[in-house]
Design a protein around this motif. Structure first.
Motif, PDB file in Angstrom:
ATOM      1  N   CYS A   4       0.654  -1.191  -0.013  1.00  0.00           N
ATOM      2  CA  CYS A   4       0.046  -0.096  -0.206  1.00  0.00           C
ATOM      3  C   CYS A   4       0.741   1.133   0.066  1.00  0.00           C
ATOM      4  N   GLY A   5       2.159   1.196  -0.192  1.00  0.00           N
ATOM      5  CA  GLY A   5       3.164   2.493  -0.214  1.00  0.00           C
ATOM      6  C   GLY A   5       3.962   2.292   1.279  1.00  0.00           C
ATOM      7  N   CYS A   6       3.569   1.459   2.305  1.00  0.00           N
ATOM      8  CA  CYS A   6       4.360   1.363   3.417  1.00  0.00           C
ATOM      9  C   CYS A   6       5.848   0.978   3.034  1.00  0.00           C
ATOM     10  N   LEU A  21      15.010  14.041  -1.369  1.00  0.00           N
ATOM     11  CA  LEU A  21      14.268  13.534  -2.484  1.00  0.00           C
ATOM     12  C   LEU A  21      13.554  14.876  -3.355  1.00  0.00           C
ATOM     13  N   CYS A  22      13.443  14.535  -4.537  1.00  0.00           N
ATOM     14  CA  CYS A  22      12.687  15.627  -5.189  1.00  0.00           C
ATOM     15  C   CYS A  22      11.530  15.668  -5.066  1.00  0.00           C
ATOM     16  N   ALA A  23      10.628  16.770  -5.552  1.00  0.00           N
ATOM     17  CA  ALA A  23       8.927  16.694  -5.266  1.00  0.00           C
ATOM     18  C   ALA A  23       8.167  15.696  -5.991  1.00  0.00           C
ATOM     19  N   GLU A  24       8.789  15.291  -7.110  1.00  0.00           N
ATOM     20  CA  GLU A  24       8.153  14.086  -7.577  1.00  0.00           C
ATOM     21  C   GLU A  24       8.223  12.741  -6.833  1.00  0.00           C
ATOM     22  N   GLU A  25       9.627  12.646  -6.283  1.00  0.00           N
ATOM     23  CA  GLU A  25       9.669  11.521  -5.437  1.00  0.00           C
ATOM     24  C   GLU A  25       8.976  11.537  -3.896  1.00  0.00           C
ATOM     25  N   SER A  26       9.007  12.817  -3.568  1.00  0.00           N
ATOM     26  CA  SER A  26       8.401  12.822  -2.241  1.00  0.00           C
ATOM     27  C   SER A  26       6.915  12.962  -2.085  1.00  0.00           C
ATOM     28  N   ALA A  27       6.256  13.638  -3.016  1.00  0.00           N
ATOM     29  CA  ALA A  27       4.867  13.704  -2.988  1.00  0.00           C
ATOM     30  C   ALA A  27       3.900  12.330  -2.875  1.00  0.00           C
ATOM     31  N   PRO A  28       4.202  11.189  -3.293  1.00  0.00           N
ATOM     32  CA  PRO A  28       3.372  10.192  -3.052  1.00  0.00           C
ATOM     33  C   PRO A  28       3.754   9.590  -1.733  1.00  0.00           C
ATOM     34  N   ILE A  29       4.955   9.828  -1.150  1.00  0.00           N
ATOM     35  CA  ILE A  29       5.466   9.404   0.165  1.00  0.00           C
ATOM     36  C   ILE A  29       4.593  10.304   1.095  1.00  0.00           C
ATOM     37  N   ARG A  30       4.586  11.487   1.007  1.00  0.00           N
ATOM     38  CA  ARG A  30       4.047  12.348   1.927  1.00  0.00           C
ATOM     39  C   ARG A  30       2.263  11.947   1.932  1.00  0.00           C
ATOM     40  N   GLU A  31       2.105  11.911   0.706  1.00  0.00           N
ATOM     41  CA  GLU A  31       0.406  11.536   0.761  1.00  0.00           C
ATOM     42  C   GLU A  31       0.195  10.346   1.417  1.00  0.00           C
ATOM     43  N   HIS A  32       1.174   9.230   1.432  1.00  0.00           N
ATOM     44  CA  HIS A  32       0.920   8.041   2.201  1.00  0.00           C
ATOM     45  C   HIS A  32       1.038   8.227   3.545  1.00  0.00           C
ATOM     46  N   LEU A  33       1.873   9.010   4.222  1.00  0.00           N
ATOM     47  CA  LEU A  33       2.149   9.302   5.216  1.00  0.00           C
ATOM     48  C   LEU A  33       0.847   9.982   6.006  1.00  0.00           C
ATOM     49  N   GLU A  34       0.319  10.724   5.236  1.00  0.00           N
ATOM     50  CA  GLU A  34      -1.066  11.557   5.560  1.00  0.00           C
ATOM     51  C   GLU A  34      -2.043  10.547   5.925  1.00  0.00           C
ATOM     52  N   ASN A  35      -2.118   9.401   5.278  1.00  0.00           N
ATOM     53  CA  ASN A  35      -3.076   8.393   5.250  1.00  0.00           C
ATOM     54  C   ASN A  35      -3.028   7.248   6.138  1.00  0.00           C
TER      55      ASN A  35
END
Length: 81
Positions: A4-6, A21-35
């Motif tokens: 699930c992204g963990c 991490l660049c914005a492209e790499e960090s965005a999905p990780i940040r989104e995952h951390l929020e959820n």
């Protein structure tokens, strides 16, 4: 079984926290951390660990001999050898 992204979040957490991490790499990780409460907990642990290590390093530097004293001792050692 699909991740699930963990796995990706945990594997890149320190790089994310250090801003490596660049914005492209960090965005999905940040989104995952929020959820994901589990990964957010892991992030909290990493942040606290980083802060403790940073403080320990600062305290170690504060407890060092003053630079001029250290230089004088090193000069004395060079003269003796």
């Amino acid at each position: 079984m699909s991740d699930c992204g963990c796995e990706k979040a945990k594997a890149n957490l320190y790089e994310l926290l250090r801003g490596e991490l660049c914005a492209e790499e960090s965005a999905p990780i940040r989104e995952h951390l929020e959820n994901c409460p589990g990964c957010r907990d892991e992030e909290t642990v990493c942040i606290r660990l980083t802060e403790v290590v940073r403080r320990a390093c600062e305290e170690e530097r504060e407890n060092c001999a003053p630079e001029d004293l250290r230089d004088a001792i090193l000069r004395g050692l060079r003269v003796e050898s």
